[in-house]
Scaffold this motif. Structure first.
Motif, PDB file in Angstrom:
ATOM      1  N   THR A 248      86.045 -41.694  58.718  1.00 49.45           N
ATOM      2  CA  THR A 248      85.405 -40.735  58.698  1.00 49.45           C
ATOM      3  C   THR A 248      83.679 -41.171  58.633  1.00 49.45           C
ATOM      4  O   THR A 248      82.627 -40.498  59.104  1.00 49.45           O
ATOM      5  CB  THR A 248      85.480 -39.919  57.368  1.00 49.45           C
ATOM      6  N   VAL A 249      83.514 -41.956  57.704  1.00 50.22           N
ATOM      7  CA  VAL A 249      82.273 -42.694  57.169  1.00 50.22           C
ATOM      8  C   VAL A 249      81.519 -43.281  58.748  1.00 50.22           C
ATOM      9  O   VAL A 249      80.463 -42.938  59.028  1.00 50.22           O
ATOM     10  CB  VAL A 249      82.197 -43.702  56.150  1.00 50.22           C
ATOM     11  N   GLY A 250      82.533 -44.001  59.169  1.00 51.80           N
ATOM     12  CA  GLY A 250      81.987 -44.523  60.565  1.00 51.80           C
ATOM     13  C   GLY A 250      81.447 -43.564  61.521  1.00 51.80           C
ATOM     14  O   GLY A 250      80.479 -43.875  62.446  1.00 51.80           O
ATOM     15  N   TRP A 251      82.317 -42.573  61.951  1.00 49.06           N
ATOM     16  CA  TRP A 251      82.093 -41.455  62.553  1.00 49.06           C
ATOM     17  C   TRP A 251      80.926 -40.573  62.329  1.00 49.06           C
ATOM     18  O   TRP A 251      80.057 -40.358  63.134  1.00 49.06           O
ATOM     19  CB  TRP A 251      83.006 -40.484  62.724  1.00 49.06           C
TER      20      TRP A 251
ATOM     21  N   ASP B 266      75.166 -39.801  63.575  1.00 54.89           N
ATOM     22  CA  ASP B 266      73.767 -39.801  63.118  1.00 54.89           C
ATOM     23  C   ASP B 266      72.856 -40.762  64.138  1.00 54.89           C
ATOM     24  O   ASP B 266      71.688 -40.332  64.538  1.00 54.89           O
ATOM     25  CB  ASP B 266      73.664 -40.372  61.684  1.00 54.89           C
ATOM     26  N   ARG B 267      73.494 -41.661  64.503  1.00 50.60           N
ATOM     27  CA  ARG B 267      72.872 -42.516  65.476  1.00 50.60           C
ATOM     28  C   ARG B 267      72.393 -41.780  66.645  1.00 50.60           C
ATOM     29  O   ARG B 267      71.529 -41.801  67.399  1.00 50.60           O
ATOM     30  CB  ARG B 267      73.511 -43.720  65.740  1.00 50.60           C
ATOM     31  N   ARG B 268      73.583 -41.076  67.318  1.00 47.72           N
ATOM     32  CA  ARG B 268      73.373 -40.433  68.398  1.00 47.72           C
ATOM     33  C   ARG B 268      72.163 -39.048  68.435  1.00 47.72           C
ATOM     34  O   ARG B 268      71.429 -38.727  69.368  1.00 47.72           O
ATOM     35  CB  ARG B 268      74.585 -39.982  69.051  1.00 47.72           C
ATOM     36  N   ALA B 269      72.532 -38.465  67.184  1.00 48.42           N
ATOM     37  CA  ALA B 269      71.365 -37.466  66.969  1.00 48.42           C
ATOM     38  C   ALA B 269      69.904 -38.203  67.141  1.00 48.42           C
ATOM     39  O   ALA B 269      68.905 -37.415  67.491  1.00 48.42           O
ATOM     40  CB  ALA B 269      71.536 -36.940  65.545  1.00 48.42           C
TER      41      ALA B 269
ATOM     42  N   PHE C  56      73.414 -48.603  69.019  1.00 44.63           N
ATOM     43  CA  PHE C  56      73.919 -49.527  67.977  1.00 44.63           C
ATOM     44  C   PHE C  56      74.125 -50.785  68.752  1.00 44.63           C
ATOM     45  O   PHE C  56      74.527 -50.981  69.809  1.00 44.63           O
ATOM     46  CB  PHE C  56      75.357 -49.247  67.480  1.00 44.63           C
ATOM     47  N   VAL C  57      73.487 -51.940  67.912  1.00 44.45           N
ATOM     48  CA  VAL C  57      73.436 -53.499  68.445  1.00 44.45           C
ATOM     49  C   VAL C  57      74.111 -54.143  67.291  1.00 44.45           C
ATOM     50  O   VAL C  57      73.758 -53.911  66.200  1.00 44.45           O
ATOM     51  CB  VAL C  57      72.135 -53.917  68.645  1.00 44.45           C
ATOM     52  N   LYS C  58      75.311 -54.558  67.397  1.00 47.63           N
ATOM     53  CA  LYS C  58      76.291 -55.103  66.573  1.00 47.63           C
ATOM     54  C   LYS C  58      75.445 -56.409  65.896  1.00 47.63           C
ATOM     55  O   LYS C  58      74.833 -57.161  66.834  1.00 47.63           O
ATOM     56  CB  LYS C  58      77.454 -55.718  66.981  1.00 47.63           C
TER      57      LYS C  58
END
Length: 259
Positions: free
Chosen positions: A35-38, A43-46, A51-53
């Protein structure tokens, strides 16, 4: 997905944006890590973020590599390793005899010392253990990677790899011998005083179908003063043999049998 309080989600996202790891956030609010990862992904998408690993790849970050570990791992890779590099699957695999637990531990340790960020795992297969590290950056460190089997393509070390092997030749030789070689005891009989006597003597072998890989092995042996010769089996000159007493003693001191 189970709904959570908007205030909890907002607070969790705020913590993650400050760099708090997902695991810590999940534990703090007693929320599944998925859930936290989602939430982090949404949030990143917004915010339009990609995301760069994170990576600790020496070639990409300029970080000084652990040269001893890399030299050993390079030998293991050239001897009995391969890289899978596909769109959604990237990993380095070294195959070890399942009974040689010391070799398995060394392979895993060298992987972690070269890059500590990627996950490392062991997978049992019939008669062997696959030591596996997942990262697309292994292709940066092993530019010899390519389609097909290694002995079907040209294998040449990059200048920076040659510098590391010259600085740490014994680690490289140990990787080669422990992955695609062996230490054996041969015997012969001689007549002494009219009686046949059995004599035993150790020797090392490195066996590989690639002319290029056998050559880099021979070059490394030359660096450390080990005498070698090519021996054929079934007409194929795939074996490098070290049998001279002084050279075997050097190999015993720095390489030793698989364990």
């Amino acid at each position: 997905m189970e709904q959570r309080s908007p205030s909890i989600r907002a607070e969790a996202v705020a913590l993650m944006r400050r760099g708090v790891p997902n695991r810590v956030v999940a534990e703090r609010f007693n929320i599944p890590r998925g859930t936290v990862g989602w939430w982090r992904s949404e949030d990143r998408r917004a915010h339009g973020e990609v995301f760069v690993k994170p990576t600790d790849c020496p070639r990409c970050t300029g970080r000084q590599p652990d040269q001893q570990a890399y030299s050993h791992l390079l030998g293991l890779y050239l001897g009995d390793g391969h890289i899978v590099s596909k769109r959604k699957q990237h990993h380095l695999s070294i195959y070890c005899n399942a009974t040689q637990t010391g070799l398995i531990a060394e392979a895993e340790r060298s992987m972690r010392r070269v890059m500590s960020e990627p996950s490392v795992s062991q997978r049992m297969k019939p008669g062997c253990v696959e030591v596996k590290s997942s990262s697309k950056h292994w292709v940066c460190l092993f530019p010899q990677h390519g389609p097909g089997k290694k002995h079907d393509r040209h294998i040449v070390l990059e200048p920076w790899q040659e510098d590391i092997v010259r600085a740490h030749p014994w680690e490289f030789i140990r990787g080669l011998i422990h992955s695609d070689g062996c230490r054996v005891t041969n015997w012969t009989t001689r007549v002494v005083g009219g009686e046949p006597k059995r004599y035993e003597y150790p020797r090392y072998f490195f066996t590989n179908k690639s002319d290029d890989i056998r050559q880099v092995c021979c070059d490394a042996l030359d660096l450390v003063g080990v005498e070698w010769k090519i021996t054929a089996r079934a007409g194929n000159p795939f074996n490098i043999s070290v049998a001279r007493k002084e050279s075997v003693a050097l190999m015993d001191a720095h390489v030793g049998p698989k364990y």
